[in-house]
Write an enzyme that holds these catalytic residues in place. Sequence first.
Site, PDB file in Angstrom:
ATOM      1  N   THR A  95       2.326  -3.075 -25.110  1.00 45.35           N
ATOM      2  CA  THR A  95       2.453  -2.581 -26.488  1.00 45.35           C
ATOM      3  C   THR A  95       2.186  -1.086 -26.607  1.00 45.35           C
ATOM      4  OG1 THR A  95       0.160  -3.167 -26.967  1.00 45.35           O
ATOM      5  CG2 THR A  95       1.851  -4.808 -27.497  1.00 45.35           C
ATOM      6  N   HIS A 100      -1.726   1.771 -18.484  1.00 47.71           N
ATOM      7  CA  HIS A 100      -3.140   1.388 -18.579  1.00 47.71           C
ATOM      8  C   HIS A 100      -3.357   0.132 -17.776  1.00 47.71           C
ATOM      9  CE1 HIS A 100      -0.832  -0.226 -21.971  1.00 47.71           C
ATOM     10  NE2 HIS A 100      -1.592  -1.302 -21.915  1.00 47.71           N
TER      11      HIS A 100
HETATM   12  P1  5GP Z   1      -0.895  -3.800 -23.693  1.00 49.13           P
HETATM   13  O1  5GP Z   1      -0.577  -4.881 -24.683  1.00 49.13           O
HETATM   14  O2  5GP Z   1       0.020  -2.604 -23.835  1.00 49.13           O
HETATM   15  O3  5GP Z   1      -0.998  -4.260 -22.257  1.00 49.13           O
HETATM   16  O4  5GP Z   1      -2.360  -3.309 -24.038  1.00 49.13           O
HETATM   17  C1  5GP Z   1      -2.651  -2.405 -25.056  1.00 49.13           C
HETATM   18  C2  5GP Z   1      -4.086  -2.627 -25.433  1.00 49.13           C
HETATM   19  O5  5GP Z   1      -4.502  -1.521 -26.196  1.00 49.13           O
HETATM   20  C3  5GP Z   1      -4.308  -3.870 -26.277  1.00 49.13           C
HETATM   21  O6  5GP Z   1      -5.188  -4.758 -25.584  1.00 49.13           O
HETATM   22  C4  5GP Z   1      -4.910  -3.333 -27.564  1.00 49.13           C
HETATM   23  O7  5GP Z   1      -5.930  -4.155 -28.099  1.00 49.13           O
HETATM   24  C5  5GP Z   1      -5.419  -1.977 -27.158  1.00 49.13           C
HETATM   25  N1  5GP Z   1      -5.434  -1.005 -28.227  1.00 49.13           N
HETATM   26  C6  5GP Z   1      -4.453  -0.778 -29.138  1.00 49.13           C
HETATM   27  N2  5GP Z   1      -4.805   0.220 -29.962  1.00 49.13           N
HETATM   28  C7  5GP Z   1      -6.047   0.636 -29.557  1.00 49.13           C
HETATM   29  C8  5GP Z   1      -6.935   1.666 -30.036  1.00 49.13           C
HETATM   30  O8  5GP Z   1      -6.667   2.400 -30.973  1.00 49.13           O
HETATM   31  N3  5GP Z   1      -8.120   1.784 -29.371  1.00 49.13           N
HETATM   32  C9  5GP Z   1      -8.456   0.996 -28.309  1.00 49.13           C
HETATM   33  N4  5GP Z   1      -9.651   1.200 -27.740  1.00 49.13           N
HETATM   34  N5  5GP Z   1      -7.640   0.036 -27.847  1.00 49.13           N
HETATM   35  C10 5GP Z   1      -6.442  -0.138 -28.446  1.00 49.13           C
END
Ligand code: 5GP
Length: 114
Positions: A95, A100
């Site tokens: 997302t 990361h």
């Molecule tokens: P993905 O879904 O891309 O693998 O992980 C993105 C992660 O970023 C998600 O687990 C989500 O909770 C986290 N996330 C999204 N926005 C923020 C934010 O503003 N601050 C922090 N610390 N984490 C975030």
Amino acid sequence: MDDCLFCKIAADEIPADFVFADDEFLAFRDINPQAPVHVLVVPRVHYADMADFARQDPDGVGRYLQRAVDAAQELGVADAGYRLVANTGVMAGQTVPHVHVHVLGGRPLLWPPG
Ligand code: 5GP
Ligand code: ZN
């Protein structure tokens, strides 16, 4: 990169609960934790995803994974076991388009994931 959430966190423009921050990488707690330990490890340089990072800086990826493993040790989950996750692309549920690695631990983790 303009308008990238994790670039803004790296630049201290958006607050985060940092675990560490050095010249190359930072780690901060996920805002929506899925486990007692849920930390995101991020390079300061913007890469869209792990594939982009690996293509552009393969040696950096080595240092990055080493840093994520060290973070797991420092967070106290290494002995019990933990998971490193790099969701890559839409089907994997990525997302935030800045690479990361999730460090997840502190509870039993199901496999296969959803
Ligand atoms: P993905 O879904 O891309 O693998 O992980 C993105 C992660 O970023 C998600 O687990 C989500 O909770 C986290 N996330 C999204 N926005 C923020 C934010 O503003 N601050 C922090 N610390 N984490 C975030
Ligand atoms: Zn970025």
